[in-house]
Design a protein around this motif. Structure first.
Motif, short mmCIF file in Angstrom:
data_model
loop_
_atom_site.label_atom_id
_atom_site.label_comp_id
_atom_site.label_asym_id
_atom_site.label_seq_id
_atom_site.Cartn_x
_atom_site.Cartn_y
_atom_site.Cartn_z
N PRO A 5 15.37 41.70 28.80
CA PRO A 5 16.58 41.28 29.53
C PRO A 5 16.56 41.84 30.95
CG PRO A 5 17.12 42.93 27.86
CD PRO A 5 15.66 42.62 27.71
N ALA A 6 16.93 40.95 31.92
CA ALA A 6 16.95 41.41 33.31
C ALA A 6 18.01 42.49 33.46
CB ALA A 6 17.30 40.24 34.22
N ALA A 7 17.69 43.47 34.27
CA ALA A 7 18.67 44.54 34.49
C ALA A 7 19.90 43.96 35.18
CB ALA A 7 18.04 45.62 35.35
N THR A 8 21.06 44.25 34.63
CA THR A 8 22.29 43.75 35.26
C THR A 8 22.64 44.65 36.44
OG1 THR A 8 23.00 43.17 33.07
CG2 THR A 8 24.68 43.08 34.79
N PRO A 9 22.77 44.06 37.65
CA PRO A 9 23.08 44.95 38.78
C PRO A 9 24.45 45.58 38.61
CG PRO A 9 23.03 42.63 39.48
CD PRO A 9 22.71 42.67 38.02
N ALA A 10 24.56 46.79 39.04
CA ALA A 10 25.87 47.46 38.96
C ALA A 10 26.85 46.74 39.86
CB ALA A 10 25.70 48.90 39.41
N PRO A 11 28.09 46.58 39.41
CA PRO A 11 29.05 45.91 40.28
C PRO A 11 29.21 46.69 41.59
CG PRO A 11 30.12 46.80 38.31
CD PRO A 11 28.65 47.04 38.16
N THR A 12 29.30 45.95 42.72
CA THR A 12 29.39 46.64 44.00
C THR A 12 30.82 46.70 44.51
OG1 THR A 12 28.87 44.56 45.04
CG2 THR A 12 27.05 46.11 44.76
N ARG A 13 31.71 46.00 43.83
CA ARG A 13 33.11 46.09 44.27
C ARG A 13 34.01 45.92 43.06
NH1 ARG A 13 36.18 41.38 44.53
NH2 ARG A 13 34.99 39.56 43.86
N GLY A 14 35.16 46.54 43.10
CA GLY A 14 36.13 46.37 42.04
C GLY A 14 37.01 45.18 42.37
N PRO A 15 37.98 44.88 41.52
CA PRO A 15 38.88 43.77 41.84
C PRO A 15 39.66 44.06 43.11
CG PRO A 15 39.54 44.91 39.81
CD PRO A 15 38.28 45.55 40.29
N THR A 16 39.88 43.03 43.91
CA THR A 16 40.61 43.19 45.17
C THR A 16 41.82 42.27 45.11
OG1 THR A 16 38.49 43.49 46.24
CG2 THR A 16 40.36 43.06 47.68
N ARG A 17 42.95 42.78 45.53
CA ARG A 17 44.17 41.95 45.48
C ARG A 17 44.85 41.96 46.84
NH1 ARG A 17 43.16 38.84 41.47
NH2 ARG A 17 42.08 40.09 39.94
N ILE A 18 45.48 40.83 47.15
CA ILE A 18 46.28 40.74 48.38
C ILE A 18 47.61 41.43 48.12
CG2 ILE A 18 47.49 39.14 49.93
CD1 ILE A 18 45.16 37.15 49.43
N THR A 19 47.95 42.40 48.97
CA THR A 19 49.18 43.17 48.75
C THR A 19 50.32 42.71 49.67
OG1 THR A 19 48.25 44.82 50.25
CG2 THR A 19 48.08 45.26 47.89
N SER A 20 49.99 42.25 50.86
CA SER A 20 51.05 41.75 51.75
C SER A 20 50.42 40.91 52.85
CB SER A 20 51.87 42.90 52.36
OG SER A 20 51.05 43.70 53.16
N VAL A 21 51.25 40.10 53.48
CA VAL A 21 50.78 39.23 54.57
C VAL A 21 51.79 39.33 55.71
CG1 VAL A 21 50.29 36.84 55.23
CG2 VAL A 21 49.74 37.60 52.90
N ASP A 22 51.29 39.57 56.92
CA ASP A 22 52.16 39.55 58.11
C ASP A 22 51.87 38.29 58.92
OD1 ASP A 22 53.25 42.07 57.60
OD2 ASP A 22 51.55 43.06 58.60
N ILE A 23 52.91 37.59 59.27
CA ILE A 23 52.75 36.40 60.13
C ILE A 23 53.52 36.67 61.42
CG2 ILE A 23 53.27 33.93 60.36
CD1 ILE A 23 53.08 34.02 57.19
N THR A 24 52.81 36.73 62.52
CA THR A 24 53.45 37.10 63.79
C THR A 24 53.28 35.97 64.80
OG1 THR A 24 52.67 39.35 63.32
CG2 THR A 24 53.60 38.94 65.51
N PRO A 25 54.38 35.30 65.15
CA PRO A 25 54.25 34.29 66.21
C PRO A 25 54.06 34.96 67.57
CG PRO A 25 56.53 34.43 65.41
CD PRO A 25 55.72 35.39 64.59
N VAL A 26 53.17 34.40 68.37
CA VAL A 26 52.91 34.96 69.71
C VAL A 26 52.91 33.82 70.73
CG1 VAL A 26 51.55 36.91 68.85
CG2 VAL A 26 50.38 34.78 69.45
N ALA A 27 53.10 34.20 72.00
CA ALA A 27 53.03 33.22 73.09
C ALA A 27 52.17 33.78 74.19
CB ALA A 27 54.44 32.92 73.61
N PHE A 28 51.38 32.92 74.82
CA PHE A 28 50.59 33.38 75.97
C PHE A 28 50.69 32.34 77.08
CE2 PHE A 28 46.77 30.71 75.33
CZ PHE A 28 46.92 30.34 73.99
#
Ligand code: GKR
Ligand code: MG
Length: 441
Positions: free
Chosen positions: A11-34
């Motif tokens: 059996p091929a060696a299973t690579p060790a996971p390189t990251r754990g689960p990632t979750r979105i915790t918050s979102v900022d939406i900022t309107p800007v003008a230029f």
């Protein structure tokens, strides 16, 4: 005959996971003008400020992803619905983000917010909203994995991305105010002067003139003047559908040997196909093919040769790659559209273009029209050299948000009072008799 000895494969060696689960915790939406100069187009004139929305997607893994999109009020409302819907989602699963965002817009009855002042309205609402989240998700992925977004998109096939200088007819300055640094461009001499400065300062090897403002003979004369001054520069003109079929054919024939392509001379797939039958000039569009649903009828009618992709309305970078695949399959050329934007969008455009092998033309950008001090991206990464922008090599988009600049441009948004791009309304405040017409000539 002896039966073959069974072989056991290890059996091929299973690579060790390189990251754990990632979750979105918050979102900022900022309107800007230029600040934006008084640039003319077939629906009016640019207001003193252009609007954008900056999207910051935060995660429990410590990485924040950036996205940039339109800042019109209705679009901001939809971005907020989407922001609520993606809380807890995995930024590595863009398919799930797309489903959540599409679902979040089910009950949305708001209108407008296309960011185009009425010039392009047929794009998919869900794709316009998804786009900023797709870019932010890829930024997060790249930051966590330590690779640039261009790698996540299959790898850069070019170290830098060529852009075309975007010429506009323009007033010298705002009504009642002194001339701005670019000055007036209302005739072929003014357009050539503007082009000279763009080519000198940025090194562009392609130039596009925004037309549909003056009678087509005058605009054709401006292209002829550009061609005689810059014989080696690829030229395009885009009247945003302002011409009838006979006018489009006459201009196409006149400029056949001087243009690289003619962009949206007339409105709609059928009229474009009719023009195409009567000229050898390739026709490009960011108006009649703006969503996946437009592709089959455009192919069937033979309306266009080149599609100008734009991740802001094609659903982000991944879906723009799907568009690139379709363009390749159906033998369409691919270029890239832009309207007024800041550095997050430029970085996203550069990563996408770098990782799109069949991007056959220099991409559009409004970048030179922006005051360099007016950006939310920390300086140092994005810059033009010989008309091209080097692909950022840092993780994710490879750029950093300047939080003080974000606050300043947000304050500008609050103070400027503009909540929806309205080139026609602004023109009418200056010239009350101004009429919207399609076709104009
Ligand atoms: O900013 O006036 C403008 C442009 O006309 C823009 O809104 C268009 O979307 O540049 C765009 C185009 O190529 O059609
Ligand atoms: Mg266009």
């Amino acid at each position: 005959m002896p039966s073959p000895t069974p072989t056991t494969s290890r059996p091929a060696a299973t690579p060790a996971p390189t990251r754990g689960p990632t979750r979105i915790t918050s979102v900022d939406i900022t309107p800007v003008a230029f600040a934006d100069p008084p640039l003319l187009n077939t629906v009016g004139v640019h207001e003193p400020f252009a609007l954008r929305a900056i999207v910051q997607v935060h995660t429990d893994a410590g990485a924040t992803g950036l996205g940039e999109t339109y800042g019109d009020a209705a679009h901001l409302g939809r971005l907020r619905l989407a922001a609520d819907a993606v809380l807890g989602a995995d930024p590595f699963n863009i398919n799930s983000l797309r489903a959540l965002i599409t679902h979040s817009l089910d009950g949305d009855t708001s209108r407008g917010g296309h960011g185009m002042s009425g010039m392009v309205t047929g794009s998919s609402t869900a794709d316009r909203v998804l786009s900023a989240f797709d870019v932010a998700a890829l930024d997060i992925q790249g930051r966590l994995l330590g690779v640039p977004v261009s790698d996540l998109l299959g790898g850069a096939v070019r170290p830098s991305v060529p852009f075309s200088g975007y010429l506009f007819y323009k007033w010298a300055g705002r009504p009642g105010a002194p001339a701005d640094a670019w000055g007036e461009a209302l005739d072929p001499e003014g357009v050539v002067e503007q082009a000279r400065r763009m080519v000198r300062d940025y090194g562009f090897t392609a130039l596009k003139l925004k037309g549909g403002v003056f009678p087509p003979d005058e605009e054709a004369a401006a292209i002829e003047a550009l061609h005689s001054q810059f014989p080696r520069i690829a030229l395009r003109i885009d009247p945003n559908g302002a011409w009838s079929v006979p006018t489009s054919v006459a201009v196409a024939r006149r400029l056949e040997s001087q243009l690289e392509y003619l962009e949206d001379p007339t409105t709609g797939l059928e009229a474009m196909a009719e023009v195409r039958r009567q000229t050898r000039l390739p026709l490009a569009t960011n108006m009649c093919v703006v969503s996946f649903a437009d592709i089959p009828p455009a192919i069937a009618a033979g309306s266009v040769d080149i599609v100008l992709s734009d991740h802001h309305f094609w659903g982000g970078l991944r879906r723009s790659q799907t568009l690139a695949g379709l363009a390749e399959t159906f033998g369409l050329g691919l270029s890239m559209h832009s309207n007024s934007h800041l550095g997050i969008s430029l970085a996203a455009m550069v990563h996408l273009a770098a990782a799109t092998p069949n991007l056959d033309y220099a991409c559009d950008t409004h970048w030179p029209w922006k005051d360099p001090a007016d950006d939310v991206v920390a300086p140092g990464v994005l810059g033009f050299r010989d008309g091209a922008v080097a692909v950022p090599t840092g993780p994710g988009l490879g750029i950093e948000l300047d939080h003080d600049a974000l606050e300043r441009l947000h304050r500008q948004y609050l103070d400027c009072g503009i909540r929806e791009r309205d080139d026609t309304g602004y023109m009418r405040r200056v010239h009350p008799d101004y009429e919207l017409k399609a076709p104009r000539w």
